[in-house]
Write an enzyme that holds these catalytic residues in place. Structure first.
Site, PDB file in Angstrom:
ATOM      1  N   GLU A   1      -1.374 -34.231   0.801  1.00  9.37           N
ATOM      2  CA  GLU A   1      -2.264 -33.082   0.699  1.00  9.37           C
ATOM      3  C   GLU A   1      -2.649 -32.563   2.090  1.00  9.37           C
ATOM      4  O   GLU A   1      -2.884 -31.365   2.257  1.00  9.37           O
ATOM      5  CB  GLU A   1      -3.498 -33.472  -0.124  1.00  9.37           C
ATOM      6  N   HIS A   4       3.888 -29.291   1.086  1.00 11.33           N
ATOM      7  CA  HIS A   4       4.344 -30.493   0.364  1.00 11.33           C
ATOM      8  C   HIS A   4       5.867 -30.634   0.485  1.00 11.33           C
ATOM      9  O   HIS A   4       6.390 -31.722   0.733  1.00 11.33           O
ATOM     10  CB  HIS A   4       3.980 -30.393  -1.118  1.00 11.33           C
ATOM     11  N   HIS A  52       0.865 -23.545   0.433  1.00  8.74           N
ATOM     12  CA  HIS A  52       0.434 -24.899   0.077  1.00  8.74           C
ATOM     13  C   HIS A  52       1.641 -25.738  -0.369  1.00  8.74           C
ATOM     14  O   HIS A  52       1.894 -26.825   0.174  1.00  8.74           O
ATOM     15  CB  HIS A  52      -0.611 -24.813  -1.044  1.00  8.74           C
ATOM     16  N   GLU A  53       2.383 -25.218  -1.332  1.00  8.89           N
ATOM     17  CA  GLU A  53       3.508 -26.007  -1.853  1.00  8.89           C
ATOM     18  C   GLU A  53       4.613 -26.148  -0.805  1.00  8.89           C
ATOM     19  O   GLU A  53       5.322 -27.153  -0.772  1.00  8.89           O
ATOM     20  CB  GLU A  53       4.051 -25.386  -3.149  1.00  8.89           C
TER      21      GLU A  53
HETATM   22 ZN    ZN Z   1      -1.335 -30.075  -3.167  1.00  9.75          ZN
END
Ligand code: ZN
Length: 508
Positions: free
Chosen positions: A301, A275, A271-272
Protein backbone atom coordinates in the site's frame (compact mmCIF):
# COMPACT_ATOMS: atom_id res chain seq x y z
CA UNK A 1 29.39 -24.91 -6.67
CA UNK A 2 26.49 -27.16 -7.57
CA UNK A 3 23.14 -26.64 -5.90
CA UNK A 4 22.15 -28.79 -2.89
CA UNK A 5 19.84 -31.47 -4.37
CA UNK A 6 17.13 -30.81 -1.78
CA UNK A 7 17.18 -27.11 -2.64
CA UNK A 8 16.43 -28.05 -6.24
CA UNK A 9 13.58 -30.27 -5.03
CA UNK A 10 12.19 -27.52 -2.82
CA UNK A 11 12.31 -25.02 -5.68
CA UNK A 12 10.57 -27.46 -7.98
CA UNK A 13 7.81 -27.99 -5.45
CA UNK A 14 7.40 -24.27 -4.73
CA UNK A 15 7.44 -23.59 -8.47
CA UNK A 16 4.50 -25.94 -8.99
CA UNK A 17 2.60 -24.35 -6.10
CA UNK A 18 3.31 -20.94 -7.62
CA UNK A 19 1.95 -22.19 -10.99
CA UNK A 20 -1.29 -23.30 -9.33
CA UNK A 21 -1.61 -19.99 -7.49
CA UNK A 22 -0.92 -18.06 -10.69
CA UNK A 23 -3.73 -19.97 -12.41
CA UNK A 24 -6.00 -19.24 -9.44
CA UNK A 25 -5.10 -15.58 -9.64
CA UNK A 26 -5.89 -15.46 -13.36
CA UNK A 27 -9.30 -17.02 -12.71
CA UNK A 28 -9.88 -14.40 -10.02
CA UNK A 29 -8.86 -11.54 -12.32
CA UNK A 30 -11.19 -12.86 -15.02
CA UNK A 31 -14.05 -13.18 -12.51
CA UNK A 32 -13.73 -9.55 -11.49
CA UNK A 33 -13.32 -8.07 -14.97
CA UNK A 34 -14.83 -9.89 -17.96
CA UNK A 35 -16.52 -13.14 -16.81
CA UNK A 36 -20.25 -13.33 -17.57
CA UNK A 37 -22.12 -12.97 -14.28
CA UNK A 38 -23.60 -16.47 -14.38
CA UNK A 39 -20.13 -18.01 -14.43
CA UNK A 40 -19.72 -17.18 -10.73
CA UNK A 41 -21.10 -20.47 -9.30
CA UNK A 42 -18.79 -22.94 -11.01
CA UNK A 43 -15.91 -20.46 -10.97
CA UNK A 44 -15.94 -20.45 -7.15
CA UNK A 45 -15.40 -24.25 -7.22
CA UNK A 46 -12.60 -24.02 -9.81
CA UNK A 47 -10.76 -21.49 -7.65
CA UNK A 48 -11.39 -23.42 -4.41
CA UNK A 49 -10.11 -26.68 -5.95
CA UNK A 50 -6.88 -25.09 -7.14
CA UNK A 51 -6.50 -23.53 -3.70
CA UNK A 52 -6.99 -26.86 -1.95
CA UNK A 53 -4.45 -28.65 -4.19
CA UNK A 54 -1.80 -25.99 -3.69
CA UNK A 55 -2.44 -25.87 0.07
CA UNK A 56 -2.16 -29.67 0.36
CA UNK A 57 1.07 -29.68 -1.67
CA UNK A 58 2.49 -26.94 0.54
CA UNK A 59 1.64 -28.41 3.96
CA UNK A 60 2.65 -31.96 2.97
CA UNK A 61 5.33 -33.61 5.14
CA UNK A 62 7.73 -33.63 2.18
CA UNK A 63 7.89 -29.81 2.30
CA UNK A 64 8.82 -29.96 5.99
CA UNK A 65 11.45 -32.66 5.37
CA UNK A 66 13.08 -30.63 2.60
CA UNK A 67 13.13 -27.54 4.84
CA UNK A 68 14.70 -29.56 7.68
CA UNK A 69 17.42 -30.94 5.47
CA UNK A 70 18.26 -27.41 4.26
CA UNK A 71 18.78 -25.86 7.71
CA UNK A 72 22.55 -26.20 7.55
CA UNK A 73 22.74 -24.77 4.05
CA UNK A 74 20.59 -21.82 5.11
CA UNK A 75 22.92 -21.07 8.04
CA UNK A 76 25.96 -21.17 5.77
CA UNK A 77 24.55 -18.60 3.34
CA UNK A 78 24.35 -14.82 3.79
CA UNK A 79 21.01 -13.75 5.33
CA UNK A 80 20.09 -11.61 2.32
CA UNK A 81 20.97 -14.21 -0.32
CA UNK A 82 18.07 -15.42 -2.46
CA UNK A 83 18.44 -19.03 -1.32
CA UNK A 84 18.69 -18.35 2.43
CA UNK A 85 15.73 -16.00 2.14
CA UNK A 86 13.70 -18.59 0.23
CA UNK A 87 14.32 -21.24 2.90
CA UNK A 88 13.69 -18.83 5.79
CA UNK A 89 10.46 -17.32 4.46
CA UNK A 90 9.11 -20.66 3.26
CA UNK A 91 9.74 -22.20 6.68
CA UNK A 92 7.80 -19.42 8.38
CA UNK A 93 4.89 -19.84 5.94
CA UNK A 94 4.98 -23.60 6.31
CA UNK A 95 4.93 -23.62 10.09
CA UNK A 96 2.03 -21.22 10.08
CA UNK A 97 0.00 -23.00 7.40
CA UNK A 98 0.42 -26.38 9.07
CA UNK A 99 -1.36 -25.22 12.23
CA UNK A 100 -4.68 -24.93 10.40
CA UNK A 101 -6.31 -28.26 9.44
CA UNK A 102 -7.80 -28.55 5.96
CA UNK A 103 -11.36 -28.76 7.39
CA UNK A 104 -10.96 -25.35 9.00
CA UNK A 105 -9.57 -23.88 5.77
CA UNK A 106 -12.61 -25.22 3.92
CA UNK A 107 -14.97 -23.90 6.63
CA UNK A 108 -13.38 -20.44 6.28
CA UNK A 109 -13.71 -20.55 2.53
CA UNK A 110 -17.43 -21.44 2.71
CA UNK A 111 -18.16 -18.87 5.44
CA UNK A 112 -16.36 -16.17 3.46
CA UNK A 113 -18.29 -16.87 0.24
CA UNK A 114 -21.61 -16.89 2.12
CA UNK A 115 -20.57 -13.79 4.07
CA UNK A 116 -19.70 -11.94 0.87
CA UNK A 117 -23.11 -12.72 -0.68
CA UNK A 118 -24.87 -11.64 2.54
CA UNK A 119 -22.84 -8.44 2.64
CA UNK A 120 -23.88 -7.50 -0.91
CA UNK A 121 -27.54 -7.90 0.09
CA UNK A 122 -27.14 -6.26 3.49
CA UNK A 123 -25.46 -3.21 2.01
CA UNK A 124 -28.04 -2.89 -0.80
CA UNK A 125 -30.87 -2.87 1.75
CA UNK A 126 -28.91 -1.21 4.59
CA UNK A 127 -29.93 -4.11 6.83
CA UNK A 128 -27.19 -5.20 9.24
CA UNK A 129 -29.26 -8.15 10.53
CA UNK A 130 -28.67 -9.94 7.19
CA UNK A 131 -24.91 -9.85 7.77
CA UNK A 132 -24.89 -10.44 11.53
CA UNK A 133 -25.14 -14.28 11.62
CA UNK A 134 -22.36 -14.50 9.01
CA UNK A 135 -20.09 -12.22 11.03
CA UNK A 136 -20.77 -14.37 14.08
CA UNK A 137 -19.73 -17.47 12.16
CA UNK A 138 -16.58 -15.84 10.75
CA UNK A 139 -15.48 -14.47 14.13
CA UNK A 140 -16.08 -17.89 15.68
CA UNK A 141 -13.83 -19.51 13.04
CA UNK A 142 -11.15 -16.90 13.70
CA UNK A 143 -11.37 -17.73 17.39
CA UNK A 144 -10.79 -21.40 16.58
CA UNK A 145 -7.79 -20.52 14.42
CA UNK A 146 -6.42 -18.21 17.14
CA UNK A 147 -6.69 -21.03 19.71
CA UNK A 148 -4.74 -23.37 17.39
CA UNK A 149 -2.01 -20.79 16.80
CA UNK A 150 -1.78 -20.10 20.53
CA UNK A 151 -1.44 -23.83 21.23
CA UNK A 152 1.39 -24.05 18.68
CA UNK A 153 3.20 -20.91 19.78
CA UNK A 154 3.41 -19.93 23.43
CA UNK A 155 4.97 -16.58 22.63
CA UNK A 156 1.77 -15.03 21.26
CA UNK A 157 0.95 -12.01 23.45
CA UNK A 158 -2.33 -10.87 22.00
CA UNK A 159 -5.03 -12.66 19.95
CA UNK A 160 -5.13 -9.74 17.54
CA UNK A 161 -1.42 -10.27 16.69
CA UNK A 162 -2.44 -13.50 14.98
CA UNK A 163 -4.98 -11.71 12.79
CA UNK A 164 -2.41 -9.05 11.83
CA UNK A 165 0.29 -11.57 11.00
CA UNK A 166 -1.50 -12.79 7.85
CA UNK A 167 -1.08 -9.36 6.28
CA UNK A 168 1.81 -7.80 8.17
CA UNK A 169 4.28 -10.48 9.27
CA UNK A 170 5.49 -10.01 12.83
CA UNK A 171 3.48 -6.87 13.56
CA UNK A 172 1.98 -6.58 17.05
CA UNK A 173 -1.30 -4.94 18.01
CA UNK A 174 0.53 -2.92 20.67
CA UNK A 175 2.74 -1.44 17.94
CA UNK A 176 -0.28 -0.54 15.79
CA UNK A 177 -1.85 1.18 18.83
CA UNK A 178 1.32 3.19 19.43
CA UNK A 179 1.44 4.40 15.81
CA UNK A 180 -2.29 5.06 15.53
CA UNK A 181 -2.53 6.98 18.82
CA UNK A 182 0.19 9.35 17.64
CA UNK A 183 -1.48 9.71 14.26
CA UNK A 184 -4.90 10.27 15.80
CA UNK A 185 -3.69 12.95 18.21
CA UNK A 186 -1.99 14.82 15.38
CA UNK A 187 -4.89 14.44 12.94
CA UNK A 188 -7.89 15.50 15.01
CA UNK A 189 -6.74 19.16 15.50
CA UNK A 190 -6.01 19.41 11.73
CA UNK A 191 -9.51 18.14 10.95
CA UNK A 192 -10.97 20.78 13.27
CA UNK A 193 -8.87 23.43 11.50
CA UNK A 194 -10.30 22.37 8.12
CA UNK A 195 -13.86 22.21 9.39
CA UNK A 196 -13.64 25.88 10.31
CA UNK A 197 -12.92 26.77 6.64
CA UNK A 198 -15.19 24.55 4.54
CA UNK A 199 -15.04 26.84 1.47
CA UNK A 200 -11.28 27.43 1.41
CA UNK A 201 -10.73 24.93 -1.42
CA UNK A 202 -12.80 24.86 -4.61
CA UNK A 203 -12.92 21.44 -6.28
CA UNK A 204 -15.35 22.31 -9.10
CA UNK A 205 -12.58 21.72 -11.69
CA UNK A 206 -12.66 17.94 -11.20
CA UNK A 207 -16.45 17.82 -11.59
CA UNK A 208 -18.12 18.21 -14.98
CA UNK A 209 -18.83 16.30 -18.16
CA UNK A 210 -15.98 13.84 -18.85
CA UNK A 211 -16.87 11.23 -21.51
CA UNK A 212 -15.61 7.80 -20.42
CA UNK A 213 -13.76 7.03 -23.68
CA UNK A 214 -11.75 10.24 -23.35
CA UNK A 215 -10.97 9.45 -19.72
CA UNK A 216 -9.80 5.99 -20.73
CA UNK A 217 -7.41 7.41 -23.28
CA UNK A 218 -6.20 10.03 -20.78
CA UNK A 219 -5.39 7.53 -18.02
CA UNK A 220 -3.76 5.14 -20.50
CA UNK A 221 -1.47 7.95 -21.70
CA UNK A 222 -0.71 8.78 -18.08
CA UNK A 223 -0.03 5.16 -17.10
CA UNK A 224 2.40 4.77 -20.03
CA UNK A 225 4.22 7.88 -18.91
CA UNK A 226 4.48 6.47 -15.38
CA UNK A 227 5.96 3.19 -16.61
CA UNK A 228 3.17 0.97 -17.91
CA UNK A 229 4.18 -0.87 -21.08
CA UNK A 230 1.79 -2.57 -23.50
CA UNK A 231 3.86 -5.78 -23.63
CA UNK A 232 3.74 -6.52 -19.88
CA UNK A 233 0.63 -4.77 -18.52
CA UNK A 234 -3.14 -4.54 -19.04
CA UNK A 235 -5.57 -1.85 -17.89
CA UNK A 236 -9.21 -2.94 -17.60
CA UNK A 237 -12.42 -1.60 -16.13
CA UNK A 238 -14.05 -2.93 -12.96
CA UNK A 239 -16.48 -1.89 -10.24
CA UNK A 240 -13.99 -2.25 -7.37
CA UNK A 241 -10.49 -1.50 -8.73
CA UNK A 242 -7.58 -3.80 -7.88
CA UNK A 243 -4.19 -4.90 -9.21
CA UNK A 244 -2.99 -8.45 -9.66
CA UNK A 245 -0.10 -10.18 -11.35
CA UNK A 246 0.32 -13.57 -12.96
CA UNK A 247 4.10 -13.08 -13.14
CA UNK A 248 6.48 -10.13 -13.06
CA UNK A 249 5.87 -9.75 -16.79
CA UNK A 250 2.06 -10.01 -16.71
CA UNK A 251 0.62 -7.18 -14.62
CA UNK A 252 -3.12 -6.50 -14.57
CA UNK A 253 -4.46 -3.23 -13.22
CA UNK A 254 -8.07 -2.02 -13.22
CA UNK A 255 -9.87 1.27 -12.77
CA UNK A 256 -13.38 2.73 -12.94
CA UNK A 257 -14.83 5.77 -14.66
CA UNK A 258 -17.40 8.29 -13.36
CA UNK A 259 -18.77 10.36 -16.29
CA UNK A 260 -19.09 13.46 -14.07
CA UNK A 261 -16.04 13.18 -11.78
CA UNK A 262 -12.38 12.77 -12.78
CA UNK A 263 -10.77 11.63 -9.51
CA UNK A 264 -11.81 7.95 -9.44
CA UNK A 265 -10.23 7.07 -12.79
CA UNK A 266 -7.25 9.39 -12.44
CA UNK A 267 -6.17 8.55 -8.91
CA UNK A 268 -7.50 4.99 -9.05
CA UNK A 269 -5.20 4.29 -12.01
CA UNK A 270 -2.19 5.86 -10.31
CA UNK A 271 -2.93 3.87 -7.15
CA UNK A 272 -3.17 0.52 -8.92
CA UNK A 273 -0.14 1.41 -11.06
CA UNK A 274 1.85 1.65 -7.82
CA UNK A 275 0.78 -1.86 -6.81
CA UNK A 276 1.53 -3.17 -10.30
CA UNK A 277 4.97 -1.58 -10.48
CA UNK A 278 5.94 -3.31 -7.22
CA UNK A 279 5.12 -6.76 -8.59
CA UNK A 280 6.69 -5.91 -11.97
CA UNK A 281 9.91 -4.87 -10.27
CA UNK A 282 10.54 -8.05 -8.26
CA UNK A 283 13.83 -9.67 -9.33
CA UNK A 284 13.30 -12.24 -12.15
CA UNK A 285 15.42 -14.63 -10.02
CA UNK A 286 12.49 -14.85 -7.58
CA UNK A 287 9.91 -15.77 -10.24
CA UNK A 288 7.85 -18.90 -9.37
CA UNK A 289 8.79 -18.72 -5.68
CA UNK A 290 6.85 -17.51 -2.60
CA UNK A 291 9.22 -14.51 -2.55
CA UNK A 292 7.77 -13.11 -5.77
CA UNK A 293 5.40 -10.67 -4.02
CA UNK A 294 5.56 -7.56 -1.85
CA UNK A 295 7.11 -7.56 1.64
CA UNK A 296 3.72 -6.99 3.33
CA UNK A 297 0.37 -5.37 2.69
CA UNK A 298 1.52 -2.10 4.29
CA UNK A 299 4.57 -2.04 2.00
CA UNK A 300 2.36 -2.77 -0.99
CA UNK A 301 0.00 0.00 0.00
CA UNK A 302 2.93 2.37 0.53
CA UNK A 303 3.69 1.99 -3.16
CA UNK A 304 0.15 2.63 -4.37
CA UNK A 305 -0.30 5.59 -2.02
CA UNK A 306 3.00 7.09 -3.10
CA UNK A 307 1.94 7.25 -6.76
CA UNK A 308 -1.61 8.28 -5.95
CA UNK A 309 -0.95 10.89 -3.28
CA UNK A 310 2.68 11.93 -2.92
CA UNK A 311 3.05 12.14 -6.70
CA UNK A 312 -0.49 12.53 -8.06
CA UNK A 313 -1.79 14.94 -5.43
CA UNK A 314 1.48 16.87 -5.23
CA UNK A 315 1.99 20.29 -6.81
CA UNK A 316 4.92 19.37 -9.15
CA UNK A 317 2.87 16.68 -10.90
CA UNK A 318 0.39 19.24 -12.18
CA UNK A 319 3.02 21.10 -14.23
CA UNK A 320 3.12 17.94 -16.30
CA UNK A 321 -0.50 16.84 -15.70
CA UNK A 322 -2.49 19.98 -16.49
CA UNK A 323 -1.42 20.15 -20.18
CA UNK A 324 -2.54 16.51 -20.48
CA UNK A 325 -5.95 17.42 -19.01
CA UNK A 326 -6.19 20.37 -21.41
CA UNK A 327 -5.46 18.09 -24.36
CA UNK A 328 -8.17 15.63 -23.26
CA UNK A 329 -10.82 18.16 -22.18
CA UNK A 330 -9.88 21.49 -23.81
CA UNK A 331 -13.10 23.36 -23.03
CA UNK A 332 -13.39 22.32 -19.42
CA UNK A 333 -9.80 23.18 -18.50
CA UNK A 334 -9.39 26.19 -20.81
CA UNK A 335 -8.96 28.79 -18.07
CA UNK A 336 -7.45 26.55 -15.38
CA UNK A 337 -3.95 27.00 -13.99
CA UNK A 338 -1.67 24.56 -12.16
CA UNK A 339 -2.43 25.92 -8.71
CA UNK A 340 -6.17 25.65 -9.27
CA UNK A 341 -6.02 21.98 -10.32
CA UNK A 342 -3.63 21.22 -7.44
CA UNK A 343 -6.14 22.71 -5.00
CA UNK A 344 -9.11 21.00 -6.66
CA UNK A 345 -7.63 17.52 -6.20
CA UNK A 346 -6.84 18.31 -2.56
CA UNK A 347 -10.18 19.21 -1.00
CA UNK A 348 -10.17 17.98 2.61
CA UNK A 349 -13.04 17.37 4.99
CA UNK A 350 -14.73 14.66 7.06
CA UNK A 351 -16.94 12.27 5.09
CA UNK A 352 -18.76 9.00 5.64
CA UNK A 353 -17.13 6.73 3.07
CA UNK A 354 -13.56 5.51 3.58
CA UNK A 355 -12.67 5.00 -0.10
CA UNK A 356 -13.71 8.59 -0.89
CA UNK A 357 -11.88 10.14 2.07
CA UNK A 358 -9.06 12.69 1.73
CA UNK A 359 -5.45 11.95 2.74
CA UNK A 360 -5.96 13.29 6.25
CA UNK A 361 -9.31 11.87 7.38
CA UNK A 362 -8.61 8.55 5.64
CA UNK A 363 -6.43 7.45 8.54
CA UNK A 364 -9.22 8.16 11.04
CA UNK A 365 -11.52 5.84 9.07
CA UNK A 366 -8.90 3.12 9.48
CA UNK A 367 -8.30 3.84 13.17
CA UNK A 368 -12.06 3.47 13.80
CA UNK A 369 -12.03 0.03 12.15
CA UNK A 370 -8.90 -1.08 14.01
CA UNK A 371 -10.32 -0.06 17.39
CA UNK A 372 -13.61 -1.84 16.66
CA UNK A 373 -11.79 -5.02 15.58
CA UNK A 374 -9.89 -4.95 18.86
CA UNK A 375 -13.19 -4.54 20.75
CA UNK A 376 -14.83 -7.40 18.82
CA UNK A 377 -12.02 -9.85 19.59
CA UNK A 378 -11.61 -8.75 23.20
CA UNK A 379 -15.37 -9.21 23.65
CA UNK A 380 -16.06 -5.60 24.69
CA UNK A 381 -18.34 -4.99 21.71
CA UNK A 382 -20.79 -7.83 20.94
CA UNK A 383 -21.36 -8.10 17.19
CA UNK A 384 -25.04 -7.22 17.64
CA UNK A 385 -23.94 -3.81 18.99
CA UNK A 386 -21.40 -3.11 16.24
CA UNK A 387 -23.50 -0.56 14.25
CA UNK A 388 -24.07 1.57 17.38
CA UNK A 389 -20.37 1.36 18.33
CA UNK A 390 -19.43 2.33 14.75
CA UNK A 391 -21.74 5.34 14.69
CA UNK A 392 -20.44 6.57 18.05
CA UNK A 393 -16.81 6.47 16.87
CA UNK A 394 -17.61 8.26 13.59
CA UNK A 395 -19.29 11.00 15.61
CA UNK A 396 -16.36 11.17 18.02
CA UNK A 397 -13.49 11.25 15.49
CA UNK A 398 -15.07 12.77 12.39
CA UNK A 399 -17.87 14.79 13.94
CA UNK A 400 -20.58 13.48 11.62
CA UNK A 401 -23.79 11.47 12.04
CA UNK A 402 -24.16 8.18 10.17
CA UNK A 403 -27.60 8.25 8.47
CA UNK A 404 -27.82 4.50 7.77
CA UNK A 405 -25.71 1.34 8.03
CA UNK A 406 -25.06 1.18 4.27
CA UNK A 407 -23.00 4.36 4.71
CA UNK A 408 -21.69 3.13 8.04
CA UNK A 409 -20.72 -0.32 9.24
CA UNK A 410 -21.80 -2.03 6.00
CA UNK A 411 -19.74 0.07 3.58
CA UNK A 412 -16.69 -2.20 3.31
CA UNK A 413 -16.48 -5.74 2.00
CA UNK A 414 -13.67 -6.83 4.38
CA UNK A 415 -15.45 -8.13 7.48
CA UNK A 416 -18.21 -9.95 5.60
CA UNK A 417 -15.58 -11.75 3.55
CA UNK A 418 -13.55 -12.74 6.60
CA UNK A 419 -10.70 -10.21 6.54
CA UNK A 420 -10.10 -9.10 10.14
CA UNK A 421 -6.67 -7.56 10.77
CA UNK A 422 -6.38 -6.18 7.24
CA UNK A 423 -7.58 -2.59 7.71
CA UNK A 424 -4.55 -1.32 9.70
CA UNK A 425 -2.28 -2.00 6.70
CA UNK A 426 -3.97 0.78 4.71
CA UNK A 427 -3.03 3.54 7.15
CA UNK A 428 0.36 1.91 7.80
CA UNK A 429 0.87 2.11 4.03
CA UNK A 430 0.51 5.89 4.29
CA UNK A 431 2.98 5.87 7.20
CA UNK A 432 5.57 3.87 5.23
CA UNK A 433 5.09 5.97 2.08
CA UNK A 434 5.94 9.13 4.04
CA UNK A 435 8.94 7.45 5.71
CA UNK A 436 10.28 6.41 2.31
CA UNK A 437 9.50 9.81 0.81
CA UNK A 438 11.81 11.67 3.19
CA UNK A 439 14.60 9.27 2.24
CA UNK A 440 13.85 9.60 -1.48
CA UNK A 441 13.92 13.40 -1.21
CA UNK A 442 17.49 13.15 0.14
CA UNK A 443 18.60 10.65 -2.49
CA UNK A 444 16.93 12.40 -5.45
CA UNK A 445 17.39 16.15 -4.90
CA UNK A 446 15.75 17.05 -8.24
CA UNK A 447 12.72 14.80 -7.81
CA UNK A 448 10.27 17.73 -7.97
CA UNK A 449 11.86 18.92 -11.20
CA UNK A 450 11.73 15.41 -12.68
CA UNK A 451 8.07 15.00 -11.77
CA UNK A 452 7.08 18.42 -13.10
CA UNK A 453 8.68 17.45 -16.44
CA UNK A 454 6.81 14.15 -16.42
CA UNK A 455 10.04 12.19 -15.95
CA UNK A 456 9.26 9.38 -13.51
CA UNK A 457 12.31 7.26 -14.38
CA UNK A 458 14.54 8.32 -11.47
CA UNK A 459 11.82 7.54 -8.90
CA UNK A 460 10.98 4.24 -10.60
CA UNK A 461 14.64 3.25 -10.56
CA UNK A 462 15.03 4.19 -6.88
CA UNK A 463 11.99 2.14 -5.88
CA UNK A 464 13.12 -0.80 -8.00
CA UNK A 465 16.61 -0.82 -6.53
CA UNK A 466 15.71 -0.22 -2.88
CA UNK A 467 12.39 -2.02 -2.53
CA UNK A 468 10.82 -3.82 -5.47
CA UNK A 469 13.62 -6.18 -6.49
CA UNK A 470 13.75 -7.77 -3.02
CA UNK A 471 10.17 -9.09 -3.27
CA UNK A 472 9.35 -10.80 -0.01
CA UNK A 473 12.94 -11.60 1.03
CA UNK A 474 12.76 -9.19 3.97
CA UNK A 475 9.99 -8.58 6.47
CA UNK A 476 8.55 -5.06 6.69
CA UNK A 477 10.74 -4.07 9.64
CA UNK A 478 13.90 -5.45 8.04
CA UNK A 479 13.13 -3.58 4.84
CA UNK A 480 12.48 -0.33 6.71
CA UNK A 481 15.78 -0.76 8.54
CA UNK A 482 17.64 -1.28 5.26
CA UNK A 483 16.00 1.62 3.46
CA UNK A 484 15.34 4.34 6.04
CA UNK A 485 17.54 3.13 8.90
CA UNK A 486 14.66 2.76 11.39
CA UNK A 487 13.32 -0.73 11.99
CA UNK A 488 9.73 0.26 12.72
CA UNK A 489 6.71 2.22 11.55
CA UNK A 490 7.24 5.88 12.39
CA UNK A 491 4.18 8.13 11.94
CA UNK A 492 6.13 11.41 12.32
CA UNK A 493 7.07 11.82 8.63
CA UNK A 494 3.38 11.41 7.71
CA UNK A 495 2.33 13.90 10.39
CA UNK A 496 4.92 16.41 9.07
CA UNK A 497 3.74 15.89 5.50
CA UNK A 498 0.02 16.26 6.31
CA UNK A 499 0.57 19.31 8.54
CA UNK A 500 2.58 21.11 5.84
CA UNK A 501 0.04 20.21 3.19
CA UNK A 502 -3.03 21.23 5.17
CA UNK A 503 -1.43 24.53 6.22
CA UNK A 504 -0.46 25.27 2.62
CA UNK A 505 -4.02 24.73 1.44
CA UNK A 506 -6.03 25.98 4.40
CA UNK A 507 -3.65 28.45 6.06
CA UNK A 508 -1.73 27.95 9.31
ZN1 ZN B 1 -4.23 -0.40 -2.61
Amino acid sequence: MSEHPDLGKLKERLGEISDLRGAQSLLGWDQRTIMPQKGAGVRASRIATLGKISHDLFVADETGQLLDSLTELEQSLPFDSDDASLIRVTRRDYEKAKVIPTELTVAFSLAESAGYQAWVEARATSDYTILLPHLERIVELHRQAIALHRAANEEVEDDYDILLDDYEPGLKASEVSRVFDLLKNATIPLVEHIRAKPDAVDDSLVHGDFPVETQRSLVTTLARRLGYTDDAWRLDTTQHPFASSMSTQDIRITTRYYPDFLNPALFGTMHEFGHGLYEHGVSPELERTPLCRGASMAFHESQSRMWENLIGRGRPFWDYGLPELKRAFPDHFAGADEDAIYRAVNKFGPSLIRVEADELTYNLHIIIRFELERDIFSGTVPLADLPAAWNAKVQEYLGIDVPDDAQGVLQDVHWGSGAFGYFPTYALGNVVAAQLWERIARDLPDLDGDVSRGDFGPLRDWLGENIHRHGRKFGPNQLLERVVGVDRFDPQPLVRYLTTKVEGLYGA
